[in-house]
Design an enzyme around this catalytic site. Structure first.
Site, PDB file in Angstrom:
ATOM      1  N   TYR A 139       2.425   5.712   1.954  1.00  0.00           N
ATOM      2  CA  TYR A 139       1.882   4.446   1.454  1.00  0.00           C
ATOM      3  C   TYR A 139       2.852   3.803   0.458  1.00  0.00           C
ATOM      4  O   TYR A 139       3.386   2.723   0.694  1.00  0.00           O
ATOM      5  CB  TYR A 139       0.537   4.671   0.731  1.00  0.00           C
ATOM      6  CG  TYR A 139      -0.591   5.067   1.639  1.00  0.00           C
ATOM      7  CD1 TYR A 139      -1.522   4.131   2.060  1.00  0.00           C
ATOM      8  CD2 TYR A 139      -0.725   6.379   2.093  1.00  0.00           C
ATOM      9  CE1 TYR A 139      -2.569   4.481   2.892  1.00  0.00           C
ATOM     10  CE2 TYR A 139      -1.773   6.740   2.924  1.00  0.00           C
ATOM     11  CZ  TYR A 139      -2.684   5.791   3.325  1.00  0.00           C
ATOM     12  OH  TYR A 139      -3.710   6.136   4.156  1.00  0.00           O
ATOM     13  N   HIS A 196      -3.900  -3.817   8.694  1.00  0.00           N
ATOM     14  CA  HIS A 196      -3.691  -2.874   9.800  1.00  0.00           C
ATOM     15  C   HIS A 196      -3.865  -3.549  11.162  1.00  0.00           C
ATOM     16  O   HIS A 196      -3.418  -3.010  12.174  1.00  0.00           O
ATOM     17  CB  HIS A 196      -4.664  -1.700   9.696  1.00  0.00           C
ATOM     18  CG  HIS A 196      -4.171  -0.579   8.825  1.00  0.00           C
ATOM     19  ND1 HIS A 196      -2.958   0.031   9.025  1.00  0.00           N
ATOM     20  CD2 HIS A 196      -4.748   0.047   7.762  1.00  0.00           C
ATOM     21  CE1 HIS A 196      -2.799   0.993   8.111  1.00  0.00           C
ATOM     22  NE2 HIS A 196      -3.864   1.023   7.327  1.00  0.00           N
ATOM     23  N   GLU A 219      -9.446   1.656   9.656  1.00  0.00           N
ATOM     24  CA  GLU A 219      -9.161   0.354  10.278  1.00  0.00           C
ATOM     25  C   GLU A 219      -9.529   0.309  11.752  1.00  0.00           C
ATOM     26  O   GLU A 219      -8.752  -0.215  12.551  1.00  0.00           O
ATOM     27  CB  GLU A 219      -7.677   0.035  10.069  1.00  0.00           C
ATOM     28  CG  GLU A 219      -6.678   0.978  10.758  1.00  0.00           C
ATOM     29  CD  GLU A 219      -6.257   2.168   9.921  1.00  0.00           C
ATOM     30  OE1 GLU A 219      -6.973   2.535   8.975  1.00  0.00           O
ATOM     31  OE2 GLU A 219      -5.200   2.761  10.226  1.00  0.00           O
ATOM     32  N   HIS A 262      -6.257  -4.514   2.822  1.00  0.00           N
ATOM     33  CA  HIS A 262      -5.464  -3.427   3.408  1.00  0.00           C
ATOM     34  C   HIS A 262      -5.882  -3.195   4.862  1.00  0.00           C
ATOM     35  O   HIS A 262      -5.039  -3.139   5.764  1.00  0.00           O
ATOM     36  CB  HIS A 262      -5.643  -2.148   2.577  1.00  0.00           C
ATOM     37  CG  HIS A 262      -4.886  -0.971   3.111  1.00  0.00           C
ATOM     38  ND1 HIS A 262      -3.613  -0.659   2.676  1.00  0.00           N
ATOM     39  CD2 HIS A 262      -5.197  -0.053   4.054  1.00  0.00           C
ATOM     40  CE1 HIS A 262      -3.190   0.408   3.334  1.00  0.00           C
ATOM     41  NE2 HIS A 262      -4.133   0.801   4.174  1.00  0.00           N
ATOM     42  N   GLU A 263      -7.185  -3.060   5.083  1.00  0.00           N
ATOM     43  CA  GLU A 263      -7.657  -2.759   6.444  1.00  0.00           C
ATOM     44  C   GLU A 263      -7.366  -3.932   7.382  1.00  0.00           C
ATOM     45  O   GLU A 263      -6.995  -3.734   8.534  1.00  0.00           O
ATOM     46  CB  GLU A 263      -9.152  -2.431   6.443  1.00  0.00           C
ATOM     47  CG  GLU A 263      -9.563  -1.283   5.506  1.00  0.00           C
ATOM     48  CD  GLU A 263      -8.742  -0.026   5.648  1.00  0.00           C
ATOM     49  OE1 GLU A 263      -8.203   0.218   6.740  1.00  0.00           O
ATOM     50  OE2 GLU A 263      -8.609   0.712   4.657  1.00  0.00           O
ATOM     51  N   ASP A 322      -3.346  15.936   9.313  1.00  0.00           N
ATOM     52  CA  ASP A 322      -4.144  15.585   8.131  1.00  0.00           C
ATOM     53  C   ASP A 322      -3.729  16.401   6.911  1.00  0.00           C
ATOM     54  O   ASP A 322      -3.901  15.960   5.771  1.00  0.00           O
ATOM     55  CB  ASP A 322      -5.642  15.814   8.396  1.00  0.00           C
ATOM     56  CG  ASP A 322      -6.242  14.660   9.191  1.00  0.00           C
ATOM     57  OD1 ASP A 322      -5.565  13.624   9.322  1.00  0.00           O
ATOM     58  OD2 ASP A 322      -7.371  14.804   9.670  1.00  0.00           O
ATOM     59  N   GLU A 333       1.480   2.878   7.335  1.00  0.00           N
ATOM     60  CA  GLU A 333       0.954   2.643   5.990  1.00  0.00           C
ATOM     61  C   GLU A 333       1.915   1.885   5.063  1.00  0.00           C
ATOM     62  O   GLU A 333       1.477   1.091   4.252  1.00  0.00           O
ATOM     63  CB  GLU A 333       0.532   3.969   5.347  1.00  0.00           C
ATOM     64  CG  GLU A 333      -0.641   4.626   6.064  1.00  0.00           C
ATOM     65  CD  GLU A 333      -1.895   3.744   6.163  1.00  0.00           C
ATOM     66  OE1 GLU A 333      -2.014   2.762   5.398  1.00  0.00           O
ATOM     67  OE2 GLU A 333      -2.752   4.046   7.010  1.00  0.00           O
TER      68      GLU A 333
HETATM   69 ZN   LIG Z   1      -4.055   2.265   5.690  1.00  0.00          ZN
END
Ligand SMILES: [Zn+2]
Length: 617
Positions: free
Chosen positions: A379, A294, A266, A290-291, A371, A313
Site C-alpha cells: 500500500y 479499485h 472492492e 479507495h474502493e 494472506d 494497492e
Molecule cells: Zn485496496
C-alpha cells in the site's frame, strides 16, 4: 457447476447433499457453468486440469458433459495446506479450438471464504447471515476454480434463498423472481475469481446516487443513507475524469455485520465495507474513495500473482489520493497520506526494515498462503513508488494522462510489474533515453526487490498547515512537567478526524508519557477518549495500552467486542500481549469472549499472537 450452499456441518458427499443445511431450511440450488477453450493454435493443450478447492468443499460428483469425448476424473490431491487440487484427467489432450464444458456438483459448508453468521453476530441480531470473501485465495472454499488472479472470466449465478432473505452478488445485472425467491445474477465483464462475491441476509437498500445504492441490515440503513447520500457520484465522476470510463455500471456499497474483517473489499459493482465507516460525520469516506479507485486499479488492471500485490494497492493508493486532492484539496490529502506513512513506519519498526516482506515484489513460496504476507508495504511503499514515477514525469496532468493510458492498455488483463514499468518507459521515451530506471539509489529493480524504507517519499508539506499544530500539541503532552496553560491555548474543537489521528499517532510515538499525563489528556479531550469514530478509538486504545492506563482498559474491551476488523484487532492484541501481565489477561479474556464472532482468519492470527508465534507485524 451445480452448487449447494449450507452452513458448517452440511457435510460432504452424497449424504451432505441430502441433508438440509440449517438454519437455511431447504434453500439451495444455483447453476454456474465452467466453459473452457483451448487457445494455443500451435500446440493444443494438455490433458490435465487442475482446480483449486479446500477440503471443506465437498465434491459431490463431477459429471462429464464435454461434447467431444468422455473424461476421467481423479480425487483431490493436496497442493497446499490452504487448499487441495481437484484433478481432472482427460483421456487425451484438447486440440486447438476445442471447447470443453464441465459440470461439478459440490457442497460447501464452513471454510474461510464462506462465512456463516448466527443472528447474534449480526447488527440486527434477528436473522442469520452469510457472505463470501474471496481475496486472496479464499474463494476455493466457495467453488472449485483456478483461483489465481491471472485468470479472468465472466460468470452468472442463480441463487435461491429462504423467505425473508435477499441475495446480492458482485454482478453487473441482477433480477429477482418473486415466485420462488430466486435471484439471477450476471457479471458481463471478465474478473478474477477473487472478485466473485455473494451475500445473503436480511438486507435492504436505499438510493444514494444515480448509479449507487447503499445496502445494509434494516437497523443500519438509515445511518448508511445519511452518511453516503449524494457523495458517491462525485467520487465516481472525478475518477472517470482522471482514469477513464467506469465500466462496471452501478456502484453500490454493502455495510457488513460488525465481524467483517476488512475495511472494505472492492467486489465489483458492490463494495463490501465495515460498518465502522458509519462514523456519523462523513469523516471516513477515504475508504470509499479507495474502493472506488479499485474500479480501475485492481479490478480492471489486476496483479497477475499475489507477489505483485503492490500493482493493485500501490496504484490504488495513488488514485485514491488523486481523487481526494481534487475533492478535498492537497492539505487534507497530505494529512491522510501522512497517516498512511506513519502506519508504514510502525510496520517496519515492528518487523525490522530488512524483513523480506518489506519489498514490493514478494516471493511467495509454494504452500505459503498469500494472506500471510499481507502488510502495509504494498500500500504505502507502493504509493511512494507510483509517486516517484509521477515525480520523474514532473507534470501532474501528463502523469494523469499516462494512468489513463495504462488502464486502457491493460484493462481486463492481469499483469506483472515489468509490464507496467515497460509501458511507463515506452510511454515516456525521453525518460527511457535518460535511463530513469537505473538512477543510482532509485533503480526500478531496487524499488521492487530490496526491502526497506522507500528511497523516495512524496512531499507532504501541503499538509503542514494541519499537521504542525497537531505535532506541537503532542509535544506539549509529552513534557514531564505539563504546561496546562499552553495546552489550553490550543483549540482542537474544529480539528477534523485525520488531524486528531495525526495528533494521536504522535502521542503514541512518544508514549509512554510521563505519569498522569494520559489521564489528564483523557479528561481534557472527551472528543477523543469518548469517540465513536473507529480510527480514533483504535489510536486511543493503543495509547491506553502503551501507557498501561488500566483505568480505561474497558474501552479496549468494548472496542474489540464491537467490531472485528483485522487492521484494528491485530495491533491491539499485539500491544496487549507485549504489555503488562494485566494487559495479557485482558487479551485472553477478550479473545475467549469474542472469538466466535470473528472471521476465522482473524481468530487464527490472534491465536498465533497469543502463542508467541506471530511473525508479521
Ligand atoms: Zn485496496
Amino acid at each position: 457447476m451445480t452448487s449447494q450452499l449450507g452452513p458448517p456441518g452440511c457435510g460432504t458427499g452424497s449424504q451432505g447433499r441430502r441433508r438440509s443445511p440449517l438454519p437455511w431450511g431447504s434453500s439451495r440450488g444455483g447453476w454456474m457453468d465452467i466453459c473452457l477453450g483451448c487457445y494455443d493454435p500451435a500446440h493444443g493443450c494438455g490433458s490435465d486440469l487442475m482446480f483449486r478447492s479446500l477440503p471443506t468443499l465437498g465434491t459431490v460428483e463431477t459429471a462429464k458433459s464435454t461434447p467431444v469425448r468422455d473424461q476421467a476424473t481423479r480425487p483431490h490431491r493436496p497442493f497446499a495446506r490452504y487448499g487441495s487440487a481437484l484433478h481432472l484427467a482427460l483421456p487425451e489432450p484438447l486440440r486447438a479450438g476445442e471447447r470443453l464444458a464441465l459440470e461439478v456438483s459440490y457442497c460447501t459448508g464452513s471454510g474461510p471464504g464462506v462465512c456463516w453468521l448466527t443472528p447474534e453476530q449480526t447488527a440486527g441480531k434477528q436473522k442469520p447471515y452469510m457472505y463470501t470473501q474471496g481475496q486472496a485465495v479464499l474463494n476455493r472454499s466457495f467453488f472449485p476454480g483456478f483461483d489465481t488472479p491471472a485468470v479472468k472470466s465472466t460468470y452468472s449465478a442463480t441463487i435461491k434463498v429462504p423467505e425473508g432473505f435477499t441475495a446480492m452478488m458482485s454482478a453487473t445485472t441482477w433480477e429477482k423472481q418473486e415466485k420462488d425467491n430466486t435471484f439471477i445474477f450476471k457479471m458481463s465483464q471478465p474478473i478474477p475469481s477473487y472478485l466473485i462475491a455473494l451475500v445473503i441476509g436480511d438486507i435492504v437498500s436505499a438510493e444514494v446516487g444515480p448509479r449507487s445504492r447503499v445496502w445494509a441490515e434494516p437497523c443500519l440503513i438509515e445511518a448508511a443513507k445519511k452518511e453516503y447520500d449524494g457523495v458517491i457520484e462525485e467520487f465516481l465522476v472525478v475518477g472517470e475524469k482522471l482514469f477513464g470510463p467506469y465500466v462496471w455500471g452501478r456502484y453500490d456499497i454493502l455495510f457488513m455485520p460488525p465481524s467483517f474483517p476488512f475495511g472494505g473489499m472492492e467486489n465489483p459493482c458492490i463494495t463490501f465495507v465495515t460498518p465502522c465507516l458509519l462514523a456519523g460525520d462523513r469523516s471516513l469516506v477515504d475508504v470509499i474513495i479507495h474502493e472506488i479507485s479499485h474500479s480501475w486499479f485492481g479490478n480492471l488492471v489486476t496483479n497477475a500473482n499475489w507477489g505483485e500485490f503492490w500493482l493493485n494497492e500501490g496504484f490504488t493508493m495513488y488514485a485514491q489520493r488523486r481523487i481526494s486532492t481534487v475533492v478535498y484539496g492537497a492539505a487534507y490529502t497530505c494529512l491522510e497520506a501522512a497517516t498512511g506513512r506513519a502506519l508504514l513506519r510502525q510496520h517496519m519498526d515492528n518487523t525490522g526494515e530488512d524483513h523480506p516482506l518489506n519489498k514490493l515484489r514478494v516471493k511467495i513460496e509454494p504452500g505459503v498462503d498469500p494472506d500471510d504476507t499481507y502488510n502495509e508495504t504494498p500500500y504505502e511503499k507502493g504509493y511512494c513508488f507510483v509517486s516517484y514515477l509521477a515525480n520523474l514525469v514532473g507534470d501532474q496532468s501528463k502523469f494523469d494522462t499516462f494512468l489513463q493510458a495504462y488502464v486502457n492498455q491493460f484493462k481486463f488483463q492481469s499483469i506483472m510489474a515489468d509490464d507496467a514499468l515497460n509501458f511507463f518507459l515506452e510511454y515516456f521515451p525521453e525518460l527511457k533515453k535518460k535511463g530513469v530506471d537505473s538512477i543510482p539509489g532509485f533503480e526500478f529493480d531496487r524499488w521492487l526487490n530490496t526491502p526497506g524504507w522507500p528511497p523516495y517519499l512524496p512531499d507532504l508539506s501541503p499538509g503542514d498547515v494541519l499537521m504542525k499544530p497537531a505535532e506541537d500539541l503532542a509535544e506539549l503532552w509529552a513534557a514531564s512537567s505539563l504546561d496546562m496553560e499552553a495546552v489550553k491555548a490550543v483549540d482542537i474543537s474544529a480539528w477534523k478526524t485525520y488531524q486528531l489521528v495525526h495528533f494521536l499517532d504522535k502521542v503514541l510515538q512518544k508514549s509512554p508519557l510521563p505519569d498522569g499525563n494520559v489521564d489528564q489528556l483523557s479528561k481534557r479531550y472527551p472528543k477523543i477518549s469518548q469517540a465513536q469514530n473507529a480510527e480514533l478509538r483504535l489510536r486511543w486504545c493503543q495509547i491506553i495500552l502503551k501507557n498501561n492506563h488500566e483505568a480505561e482498559y474497558g474501552k479496549v474491551r468494548d472496542f474489540l467486542h464491537s467490531q472485528g476488523k483485522q487492521k484494528y484487532t491485530l495491533p491491539l492484541y499485539r500491544s496487549m500481549w507485549s504489555g503488562s501481565e494485566s494487559a495479557q489477561v485482558l487479551a485472553m479474556e477478550t479473545f475467549s469472549a469474542t472469538a466466535p464472532q470473528l472471521h476465522v482468519n482473524v481468530q487464527n492470527y490472534i491465536k498465533k499472537i497469543l502463542a508467541g508465534a506471530d511473525s508479521v507485524a
